[in-house]
Design a protein around this motif. Structure first.
Motif, short mmCIF file in Angstrom:
data_model
loop_
_atom_site.label_atom_id
_atom_site.label_comp_id
_atom_site.label_asym_id
_atom_site.label_seq_id
_atom_site.Cartn_x
_atom_site.Cartn_y
_atom_site.Cartn_z
N GLY A 35 0.79 -1.23 0.00
CA GLY A 35 0.00 0.00 0.00
C GLY A 35 0.83 1.28 0.00
O GLY A 35 0.28 2.37 -0.17
N GLU A 36 2.12 1.17 0.19
CA GLU A 36 2.99 2.34 0.20
C GLU A 36 3.25 2.76 -1.25
O GLU A 36 3.44 1.92 -2.12
CB GLU A 36 4.31 1.98 0.88
CG GLU A 36 5.33 3.07 0.90
CD GLU A 36 6.66 2.63 1.48
OE1 GLU A 36 7.44 3.49 1.85
OE2 GLU A 36 6.92 1.40 1.56
N SER A 37 3.27 4.07 -1.49
CA SER A 37 3.57 4.53 -2.85
C SER A 37 4.20 5.91 -2.83
O SER A 37 3.93 6.72 -1.94
CB SER A 37 2.32 4.56 -3.72
OG SER A 37 1.51 5.68 -3.42
N GLY A 40 1.45 8.43 -3.26
CA GLY A 40 0.75 8.70 -2.00
C GLY A 40 1.53 9.65 -1.12
O GLY A 40 0.96 10.57 -0.50
N TYR A 43 1.35 13.16 -2.68
CA TYR A 43 0.02 13.71 -2.45
C TYR A 43 -0.10 14.22 -1.01
O TYR A 43 -0.58 15.33 -0.78
CB TYR A 43 -1.06 12.66 -2.74
CG TYR A 43 -2.45 13.16 -2.44
CD1 TYR A 43 -3.11 13.98 -3.34
CD2 TYR A 43 -3.09 12.84 -1.25
CE1 TYR A 43 -4.38 14.46 -3.06
CE2 TYR A 43 -4.35 13.32 -0.97
CZ TYR A 43 -4.99 14.13 -1.88
OH TYR A 43 -6.25 14.62 -1.59
N SER A 67 -0.62 7.88 -10.33
CA SER A 67 -0.73 6.51 -9.80
C SER A 67 -0.93 5.53 -10.96
O SER A 67 -0.71 4.33 -10.80
CB SER A 67 -1.86 6.39 -8.78
OG SER A 67 -3.11 6.51 -9.41
N ARG A 70 -2.40 2.13 -10.55
CA ARG A 70 -1.76 1.16 -9.65
C ARG A 70 -2.27 1.27 -8.22
O ARG A 70 -1.94 0.44 -7.39
CB ARG A 70 -0.24 1.37 -9.63
CG ARG A 70 0.43 1.03 -10.95
CD ARG A 70 1.91 1.32 -10.90
NE ARG A 70 2.10 2.76 -10.77
CZ ARG A 70 3.04 3.34 -10.03
NH1 ARG A 70 3.90 2.63 -9.37
NH2 ARG A 70 3.12 4.66 -9.98
N SER A 71 -3.05 2.30 -7.91
CA SER A 71 -3.52 2.45 -6.54
C SER A 71 -4.74 1.55 -6.30
O SER A 71 -5.40 1.11 -7.24
CB SER A 71 -3.83 3.91 -6.21
OG SER A 71 -4.78 4.42 -7.11
N SER A 72 -5.01 1.32 -5.04
CA SER A 72 -6.15 0.46 -4.68
C SER A 72 -7.47 1.13 -5.08
O SER A 72 -7.52 2.35 -5.30
CB SER A 72 -6.15 0.20 -3.18
OG SER A 72 -6.47 1.40 -2.48
N ILE A 75 -8.29 3.94 -2.68
CA ILE A 75 -7.56 5.20 -2.94
C ILE A 75 -8.14 5.89 -4.16
O ILE A 75 -8.37 7.11 -4.15
CB ILE A 75 -6.05 4.93 -3.13
CG1 ILE A 75 -5.43 4.35 -1.86
CG2 ILE A 75 -5.32 6.18 -3.59
CD1 ILE A 75 -5.42 5.28 -0.67
N GLN A 76 -8.40 5.14 -5.22
CA GLN A 76 -9.00 5.74 -6.42
C GLN A 76 -10.35 6.35 -6.10
O GLN A 76 -10.66 7.46 -6.53
CB GLN A 76 -9.13 4.70 -7.53
CG GLN A 76 -7.81 4.38 -8.17
CD GLN A 76 -7.95 3.49 -9.40
OE1 GLN A 76 -9.05 3.20 -9.85
NE2 GLN A 76 -6.83 3.05 -9.93
N HIS A 79 -9.96 9.76 -4.26
CA HIS A 79 -9.64 10.88 -5.16
C HIS A 79 -10.83 11.23 -6.06
O HIS A 79 -11.12 12.41 -6.27
CB HIS A 79 -8.40 10.57 -6.00
CG HIS A 79 -7.15 10.51 -5.20
ND1 HIS A 79 -6.61 11.61 -4.56
CD2 HIS A 79 -6.32 9.48 -4.91
CE1 HIS A 79 -5.51 11.25 -3.92
NE2 HIS A 79 -5.31 9.96 -4.11
#
Length: 117
Positions: A35-37, A40, A43, A67, A70-72, A75-76, A79
């Motif tokens: 989950g780390e990016s 992220g 942001y 992202s 690629r984000s979960s 998370i999508q 946003h």
């Protein structure tokens, strides 16, 4: 009229944080946690930095673009929900008309990539 931060400036700040975070990861040779990016992190560095709805919209769009899917889903959705709220606050076509044409075109292209315009 309030001084506005441009889409290019927000992108440059976002990418600067993105780059710095990746450098730290490499220098510490720390593994990525689930989950780390870098997106992220970037942001989180900018999320409370803007006052104008158009600036906030630009940040949210950049977060999704950078992202690159690629984000979960969570998370999508976050946003997209923020973007939806911002679009209810502003009259997007008239706001876009106020932007320099190249900046407006770039933002519109990114909104279209995300199926938001």
């Amino acid at each position: 009229m309030e001084e506005r931060v441009t889409y290019g400036e927000i992108r440059a700040w976002f990418l600067g944080s993105y780059y710095s975070y990746c450098r730290v990861k490499l220098s510490h040779q720390s593994p990525w946690a689930e989950g780390e990016s870098e997106a992220g992190y970037a942001y989180s560095e900018l999320e409370n930095s803007f006052d104008l709805p158009i600036e906030k919209l630009m940040l949210e769009v950049l977060a999704l673009i950078l992202s690159a899917g690629r984000s979960s889903e969570k998370i999508q959705k976050y946003h997209l929900d923020v973007i939806s709220g911002l679009l209810k606050q502003i009259e997007l076509p008239s706001v876009l008309e106020e932007l320099p044409s190249d900046e407006a075109a770039e933002l519109i292209e990114d909104l279209r990539l995300l199926d938001l315009y």
